[in-house]
Design a protein around this motif. Sequence first.
Motif, short mmCIF file in Angstrom:
data_model
loop_
_atom_site.label_atom_id
_atom_site.label_comp_id
_atom_site.label_asym_id
_atom_site.label_seq_id
_atom_site.Cartn_x
_atom_site.Cartn_y
_atom_site.Cartn_z
N GLN A 71 0.81 -1.21 0.00
CA GLN A 71 0.00 0.00 0.00
C GLN A 71 0.85 1.27 0.00
O GLN A 71 0.47 2.28 -0.59
N CYS A 72 2.01 1.23 0.66
CA CYS A 72 2.85 2.42 0.75
C CYS A 72 3.36 2.89 -0.61
O CYS A 72 3.74 4.05 -0.76
N ASN A 73 3.38 2.03 -1.60
CA ASN A 73 3.84 2.41 -2.94
C ASN A 73 2.73 2.98 -3.81
O ASN A 73 3.01 3.39 -4.95
N PHE A 74 1.50 3.02 -3.31
CA PHE A 74 0.38 3.51 -4.12
C PHE A 74 -0.48 4.50 -3.35
O PHE A 74 -1.63 4.70 -3.69
N LEU A 75 0.07 5.14 -2.32
CA LEU A 75 -0.71 6.05 -1.50
C LEU A 75 -0.91 7.39 -2.19
O LEU A 75 0.02 7.92 -2.80
N LYS A 76 -2.12 7.93 -2.07
CA LYS A 76 -2.44 9.27 -2.56
C LYS A 76 -3.40 9.92 -1.59
O LYS A 76 -4.35 9.29 -1.13
N LEU A 77 -3.12 11.19 -1.28
CA LEU A 77 -4.01 11.93 -0.39
C LEU A 77 -5.23 12.42 -1.15
O LEU A 77 -5.13 12.87 -2.29
N LYS A 78 -6.38 12.35 -0.51
CA LYS A 78 -7.63 12.83 -1.08
C LYS A 78 -8.25 13.85 -0.13
O LYS A 78 -7.96 13.86 1.07
#
Length: 367
Positions: A120-127
């Motif tokens: 998950q840490c390689n695909f995190l994006k803030l919304k």
Amino acid sequence: MLTTQNPDLCVEPFIEPSQWFFTLVEIILAVGGLIMNTLITVICHKASPMPHSQRRILASISINFAVLSGFQLARNFFLFLVMQQPCLSQVTTVSCKLQEFPLIFCYIHCAATFFLLGVQCNFLKLKPIDKLPMKWYLTCSVWQSTVAAASVALALLFTAFDQDLKNEPMNKCSILLAVSQSFLTFSLLTLLILLHAFGFILILIASVLQRNKRSWIAFTIFSLKEILQYETLAWQISLFVSGCVVLYRHVLRETCDECALIILELAFLILPLLISFVHPLYVLPMRDAATRTFPCMLSALPEYSLVPPQVPSASTSATFPLQSPRTDLTPNDTLSSEFKKKLSSLSPKVVIEEEDIAACEWPNDSL
């Protein structure tokens, strides 16, 4: 017709002082881990602006540690009460696998969750929604249910599907010694070692990719790397030592059963309990979420700032008068122009990613 078992036929358990000590230590660690991980589960759900998906993963890890602590607390409390009564604590290889099934489930689920956290840490994006409190119906996802179901299936594979035809009595229950098919034991330990190792490697890769960024996601990944590097090392030591004991029992015909049980008690039971006890102490630096959930923790938690504050510019600092105890200087005396240039050249600058600023803007509607 019901018959009572003759106490003289029961196998005497190990009641040396070491066993009393191990049982008391496990009870203390289990009580502390159960209480703190329950609190951390609530704190993780309120850790904004951390992405909701990451909050669910961290809360799932804390729930796993809380369940592990609760199971070990009940198990050791029972053993502590019946330690002097051999018939009540008498187990066989089949009944031992039935008793230790929740333990295997917790270990597999914990390793799988750590691996998913690394992915998950390689695909995190803030919304923008990450700034808002998490709703109760968002605390569980389909992926979490899938991981739990897969962990149950694997735990059944390593316990219920073991072809145990002898059903031999045991002095003390130990799941690694109760499994009759050795390849199942080695497969279980190898699976746990690989999941923890690959999970940390993925988080390490994500931290390398984020090393030049100054964003919430980057700081979160760096913090997780600091947490997991110690926990992964402890898990690797626990599983490796346990594997060495199983190999020692498998290769040698004449072995010291009491020595093997003591080493497995330390490596396979107490060390994971210690990890579950220490884990909340690493997560508590999420101070904002902790103090919002429990205001009484304001005086207990240290002050910290996840994102470094903006350093005042040279033009701003030059407007402040230089106060000096000397009488020949007036309050209107300011910094010299040469010192201003030197100060501005030495002042560090904090760079915040524009995409994170745009993603983390508050919504227009009121909460």
